[in-house]
Enzyme design. Structure first.
Site, short mmCIF file in Angstrom:
data_model
loop_
_atom_site.label_atom_id
_atom_site.label_comp_id
_atom_site.label_asym_id
_atom_site.label_seq_id
_atom_site.Cartn_x
_atom_site.Cartn_y
_atom_site.Cartn_z
N GLU A 40 -28.94 89.27 51.17
CA GLU A 40 -29.02 90.59 51.84
C GLU A 40 -28.37 91.68 51.26
O GLU A 40 -27.15 91.83 51.36
CB GLU A 40 -28.97 90.49 53.20
CG GLU A 40 -29.46 91.87 53.74
CD GLU A 40 -28.89 92.23 55.18
OE1 GLU A 40 -29.46 93.06 56.01
OE2 GLU A 40 -27.71 91.79 55.63
N ASP A 88 -26.11 86.96 54.81
CA ASP A 88 -26.16 88.33 55.19
C ASP A 88 -25.22 89.11 54.76
O ASP A 88 -23.94 88.80 54.23
CB ASP A 88 -25.63 88.24 56.89
CG ASP A 88 -25.74 88.95 57.98
OD1 ASP A 88 -26.88 89.59 58.11
OD2 ASP A 88 -24.58 89.82 58.31
N HIS A 131 -36.14 91.93 60.62
CA HIS A 131 -35.77 92.24 62.07
C HIS A 131 -35.02 93.34 62.36
O HIS A 131 -34.32 93.88 63.36
CB HIS A 131 -35.01 91.19 62.46
CG HIS A 131 -33.70 90.84 61.48
ND1 HIS A 131 -33.71 90.51 60.31
CD2 HIS A 131 -32.32 90.98 61.79
CE1 HIS A 131 -32.52 90.53 59.71
NE2 HIS A 131 -31.78 90.63 60.77
N ASP A 132 -34.67 94.14 61.06
CA ASP A 132 -33.81 95.40 61.26
C ASP A 132 -34.57 96.64 60.93
O ASP A 132 -34.15 97.87 61.26
CB ASP A 132 -32.86 95.43 60.30
CG ASP A 132 -31.82 94.16 60.40
OD1 ASP A 132 -31.49 94.04 61.47
OD2 ASP A 132 -31.43 93.68 59.28
C1 GLC Z 1 -27.56 92.25 58.61
C2 GLC Z 1 -28.48 91.93 59.67
C3 GLC Z 1 -28.33 92.65 60.94
C4 GLC Z 1 -26.88 92.66 61.40
C5 GLC Z 1 -26.14 92.85 60.52
C6 GLC Z 1 -24.50 92.64 60.82
O1 GLC Z 1 -27.95 93.55 58.36
O2 GLC Z 1 -29.81 91.80 59.02
O3 GLC Z 1 -29.48 92.07 61.74
O4 GLC Z 1 -26.83 93.33 62.64
O5 GLC Z 1 -26.13 92.27 59.09
O6 GLC Z 1 -24.45 91.16 60.53
#
Ligand code: GLC
Ligand code: CA
Length: 533
Positions: free
Chosen positions: A268, A200, A329-330
């Site tokens: 990510e 993440d 999911h975002d």
């Molecule tokens: C990443 C996740 C997201 C989350 C964020 C904070 O971007 O994909 O869903 O809210 O991190 O952890």
């Protein structure tokens, strides 16, 4: 060429709250994922990545972790996890977990101890700062979820930093004790047999040591999210982050390489392509796959896509393996971004580009963003910046399995509403329809498996009319052509001379493109894979 499993693999992202509920609480769980493994194996994917399942107060639905080495009771137990892992492996499916190392929950014992006093042994595990000289927050950094990224702690008279919610304090990754603790977390799951991690917000993990103000963003406009007021020049993507990626990689590599228990790390990272490439690391010793989100952000036009694919392929460092993501999911779902007809073309694109694809659950059904009424909103991002279109609930709705009550997702009312068309847009109905987008995904995955040129072969863009995106995939003597009509009108694509006698191997249309006079006639919204006849 040595092929690693994660190069040819197709990764399927599961948002566990929404996949399958087995105990009638309206929330998906690990036993539910296990129940659906045969569906995933039958679909033809190779690996699943499960969004966070650790104990969490769920302020950010699991991205606020209170214990990195446990399972939230809402999802099950460690025994359930071990069973799921064994069952997945028995079907040849790899399992990736979501590692959330940038921040913890504010209820994590580390933070509870850190905030207890200024001389707490864990004080320096988080980012505590005194107020600015004139009072107020230490600098102008803004949370990605709006508002100041600093939270005042009255009892100890300091601020702590949180890139996301105040319930998600950022760890201090310059502290070796933090690194050691999180590396033990990786080992904990690797020892259990996990095949890798999606990491993440990797690019957020290190901040400039002296916390200077971020520069104002000249392109900011009020319709944008609050975070875009400033450019995140000092609060993210600092050079030292690559040390961390390399340290994590060394741990992953210590568990196996090249075909023997190899583990994979996916980062990510939302950054421009040239910055993104640094995350492969020096001599490719960073993460295996820095997530490539270009398709998620791209306008759905053939020339724009051709350009960004070329840009990305050119920017890749030697030995760097590409990857592609259409949804997660975002971000808004692909079917809502480009419509049902083009969602089929998008599936063909995702599954025939060079590099590892990630498929988001439900996209194989052409699931769209589901409208969420104000009273149903769950996502903290939507609650903090309502109505701007940043809410993520619409893309996190339950998987519709059949036309029984609650779409077979749960015996109880689901935590988010179902897609309104669930009575027809569900797995059972679409599996029975050979023309469905689900059936198309199955065929695409099967063709991809049967023709390694489509996964690991070379990639060459072909000249094409303005609405057509066409490319060659080649491996050894095998050469395939992929031709995608991104427009709503029929198109012709002149085939290269070597493709004389080529025939459609797979089309997104019921009636595949016709070939005549050295050209292929694509119907509106048709994508086709051509092979030697
Ligand atoms: C990443 C996740 C997201 C989350 C964020 C904070 O971007 O994909 O869903 O809210 O991190 O952890
Ligand atoms: Ca449940």
């Amino acid at each position: 060429m040595t092929e690693h499993w994660w190069q040819a693999a197709v990764i399927y992202q599961i948002y566990p709250r929404s996949f399958q509920d087995t105990n009638a609480d309206g929330i998906g769980d690990l036993a539910g994922i296990e129940r659906r493994l045969d569906y995933l194996a039958g679909l033809g994917v190779d690996a699943i990545w499960i969004s966070p399942i650790y104990p969490s107060p769920m302020a950010d639905f699991g991205y606020d972790v209170a214990d990195y080495c446990g399972i939230d009771p809402r999802f099950g137990t460690l025994a359930d996890f071990d069973r799921l892992l064994g069952a997945a492996h028995a079907r040849g499916l790899k399992v990736l977990l979501d590692l959330v190392p940038n921040h913890t929950s504010d209820r994590h014992p580390w933070f509870v101890e850190s905030r207890a006093s200024r001389d707490s042994p864990k004080r320096n595990w988080y980012l505590w700062r005194d107020p600015a000289p004139g009072g107020g927050p230490p600098n102008n950094w803004i949370s990605d979820f709006a508002g100041p990224a600093w939270e005042w702690d009255e009892p100890t008279g300091q601020y702590y930093y949180h890139a996301f919610l105040r319930e998600q304090p950022d760890l201090n990754w310059r502290n070796p004790a933090v690194r050691a603790a999180m590396y033990d977390v990786l080992r904990f799951w690797f020892d259990r047999g996990v095949d890798g991690f999606r990491i993440d917000v990797l690019w957020h993990m290190i901040k400039a040591a002296d916390f200077p103000d971020n520069p104002p963003n000249p392109a900011y406009q009020p319709a944008m999210a609050d975070m875009y007021r400033v450019i995140q020049q000092y609060s993210a993507d600092q050079p030292e982050v690559h040390e961390i990626a390399a340290e994590m990689r060394a741990i992953a590599d210590s568990y196996g390489t090249e075909g023997r228990g190899e583990r994979v790390l996916i980062g990510e990272i939302y950054l421009p392509v040239e910055r993104l490439m640094h995350y492969y690391g020096r001599e490719r010793a960073g993460v295996h796959l820095p997530f490539n989100f270009q398709l998620i952000e791209a306008p759905w036009r053939a020339r724009a896509l051709a350009w960004l694919i070329a840009e990305y392929e050119t920017a890749l460092p030697a030995g760097g393996w590409p990857n592609w993501v259409l949804g997660n999911h975002d971000r808004p779902r692909i079917a809502s971004r480009c419509g049902q007809a083009q969602a089929r073309v998008a599936a063909m694109l995702l599954l025939t580009l060079r590099g590892t694809p990630t498929l988001y659950y439900g996209d194989e059904l052409g699931l769209g963003d589901v409208e969420i009424t104000a009273t149903d909103v769950q996502d903290p991002r939507e609650l903090r910046e309502p109505g701007l279109g940043f809410g993520r609930d619409p893309v996190r709705t339950p998987m519709p399995w059949d036309d029984s009550p609650n779409a077979g997702f749960s015996a109880a009312r689901p935590w988010l509403p179902l897609n309104p068309d669930w009575r027809s847009r569900n797995v059972a109905a679409m599996a029975a329809d050979p023309q469905s987008i689900l059936a198309l995904h199955r065929r695409l995955l099967a063709v991809r498996r049967a023709h390694p040129a489509l996964s690991v072969g070379d990639f060459v863009l072909l000249d094409a009319e303005v609405d057509v995106l066409a490319y060659e995939r080649r491996r050894g003597v095998e050469r395939l052509i992929v031709a995608l009509n991104l427009g709503g009108r029929p198109q012709r694509l002149e085939l290269p001379r070597w493709a004389g006698g080529y025939r459609p191997l797979l089309s997104t249309a019921a009636d595949p493109a016709r070939i005549a006079d050295g050209a292929v006639a694509l119907a509106a919204d048709e994508g086709v894979i051509l092979a030697a006849g």
